[in-house]
Scaffold this active site. Structure first.
Site, mmCIF file in Angstrom:
data_model
loop_
_atom_site.group_PDB
_atom_site.id
_atom_site.type_symbol
_atom_site.label_atom_id
_atom_site.label_comp_id
_atom_site.label_asym_id
_atom_site.label_seq_id
_atom_site.Cartn_x
_atom_site.Cartn_y
_atom_site.Cartn_z
ATOM 1 N N SER A 15 0.817 -1.220 0.000
ATOM 2 C CA SER A 15 0.000 0.000 0.000
ATOM 3 C C SER A 15 0.851 1.272 0.000
ATOM 4 C CB SER A 15 -0.915 0.013 1.224
ATOM 5 O OG SER A 15 -1.552 1.275 1.304
ATOM 6 N N SER A 17 -0.575 4.123 0.880
ATOM 7 C CA SER A 17 -1.246 5.052 1.801
ATOM 8 C C SER A 17 -0.337 5.522 2.941
ATOM 9 C CB SER A 17 -2.523 4.420 2.357
ATOM 10 O OG SER A 17 -3.457 4.265 1.323
ATOM 11 N N LYS A 66 -13.544 -4.537 3.265
ATOM 12 C CA LYS A 66 -14.418 -3.373 3.021
ATOM 13 C C LYS A 66 -15.904 -3.652 3.293
ATOM 14 C CE LYS A 66 -11.644 -0.811 -0.334
ATOM 15 N NZ LYS A 66 -11.691 -0.039 -1.578
ATOM 16 N N ASP A 102 -13.919 6.477 -1.780
ATOM 17 C CA ASP A 102 -13.493 6.043 -3.123
ATOM 18 C C ASP A 102 -14.357 6.698 -4.207
ATOM 19 O OD1 ASP A 102 -11.356 4.358 -2.544
ATOM 20 O OD2 ASP A 102 -12.635 2.598 -2.275
ATOM 21 N N GLY A 128 -17.558 -2.552 -15.930
ATOM 22 C CA GLY A 128 -17.243 -3.310 -14.720
ATOM 23 C C GLY A 128 -18.343 -3.143 -13.685
ATOM 24 N N GLY A 130 -17.604 -4.535 -10.234
ATOM 25 C CA GLY A 130 -16.984 -5.017 -8.999
ATOM 26 C C GLY A 130 -16.995 -3.934 -7.931
ATOM 27 N N GLY A 131 -16.100 -4.055 -6.948
ATOM 28 C CA GLY A 131 -16.072 -3.122 -5.829
ATOM 29 C C GLY A 131 -15.824 -1.681 -6.253
ATOM 30 N N LEU A 155 -23.448 -10.129 -16.470
ATOM 31 C CA LEU A 155 -24.525 -9.134 -16.598
ATOM 32 C C LEU A 155 -25.321 -8.971 -15.305
ATOM 33 C CD1 LEU A 155 -25.966 -7.202 -18.527
ATOM 34 C CD2 LEU A 155 -27.428 -9.103 -19.235
#
Ligand code: NAP
Length: 281
Positions: A15, A17, A66, A102, A128, A130-131, A155
């Site tokens: 990371s 961060s 998350k 985010d 996409g 996803g997250g 889908l």
């Protein structure tokens, strides 16, 4: 007095961060410290209790925690609930509150890129489901766009995300093949998939044959700094941006929430670029 902030995830060694936040604490003369904690899924519950006992004032949450962290917090903001994930926790009046920077971070970086105040007349394609797509799609829907189309290999996941975004805007789900044929219809196209990420540098989420000049094309990937998709979009006259802007902005928003101070986004960006080897100042 210096306060403790942090990151929980598994793994966390890669990371950027800690570097970004500790660099900014130092530059602003704050004696705070940001520490990464590697917690396996089995350690999450005890780990969060330990964070509370250490009186940590705020922390980021990354993969794979998350979603699982949500029931362990005192409160969770509505936008994070819509997204279904928390990436930032802050402490207010003794309570640990979950938020998601985010999506907001992506939205702000997009507005900066386009030099506009809102996206009210924009037709947006998100590739996409996803997250990362959930954060981006929910935040730009909540901000109000003319229409949102979500295209995904699976889908059903796009349809599921569309049903959340429907509360805020006109949203529909489609396949990658259909989206490819409709590219000229969109003002903004966002790749939220991992397609094109290192080491699969030759892959692209969609063909760009029907892309209009002047379309905004962004990629959440920042490794490499310029994907093949970005490079070809730019060659076709698109306005492009990579995932660094979102990464910096989500961190800056968390920093503001925790400290009440405004960090220097350009300095944070340069710290990240230096780490990635793309420093050009
Ligand atoms: P995720 O939840 O695993 O979602 C991955 C998405 O990519 C899904 O929609 C998946 O489709 C699609 N996908 C993956 N491989 C594919 C393939 N071969 N063909 C078609 N579709 C494919 O991952 P995530 O957390 O959303 O992350 C996605 C990307 O965003 C990563 O590159 C990550 O580094 C980046 N990201 C950047 C930031 C930033 O701050 N810039 C923040 C978060 C994430 P299916 O649903 O069909 O599997």
């Amino acid at each position: 007095m210096g306060k403790l902030y942090g990151l929980i995830g598994h793994p966390v060694g890669h990371s950027m961060s800690p570097l970004m936040h500790n660099g900014e604490f130092k530059a602003l003369g704050l004696s705070h410290h940001y520490q990464a904690f590697d917690l396996s899924p089995e350690q999450l519950e005890d780990g969060v209790e330990a964070m509370k006992m250490l009186d940590i004032q705020g922390f980021n949450v990354t993969i794979p925690h998350k979603v699982a962290i949500i029931p362990l917090l005192d409160e969770v903001e509505q936008e994070a609930l819509d997204i279904g994930a928390v990436n930032t926790v802050y402490k207010r009046d003794g309570k640990y509150i979950g938020t998601n920077t985010d999506g907001k971070g992506y939205l702000l970086s997009l507005l900066t890129l386009m030099k506009v105040k809102d996206l009210k007349n924009k037709r947006v394609l998100v590739i996409g489901a996803g997250g990362a797509a959930r954060a981006v799609a929910v935040s730009i829907s909540r901000a109000g766009v003319l229409s949102l189309t979500i295209a995904n290999r699976t889908l059903e996941k796009a349809e599921n995300l569309t049903s959340v975004c429907h509360a805020y805007t006109t949203a529909n789900a489609t396949t990658l093949q259909e989206a490819e044929m409709m590219l000229s219809h969109f003002d903004i196209i966002i790749n939220t998939t991992s397609i094109g990420m290192s080491p699969h540098l030759d892959r692209m989420p969609l063909s760009l044959e029907d892309l209009n000049k002047g379309t905004v094309v962004s990629d959440l990937i920042y490794n490499p700094l310029e994907t093949k998709w970005m490079r070809l979009s730019k060659q076709k006259g698109a306005v492009t941006d990579n995932g660094i802007s979102m990464f910096v902005e989500q961190g800056a928003l968390a920093f503001e929430k925790w400290t009440g101070e405004t960090p220097d986004r350009e300095r944070m960006r340069n710290a990240v670029l230096k780490e990635l080897g793309g420093y050009s100042c």
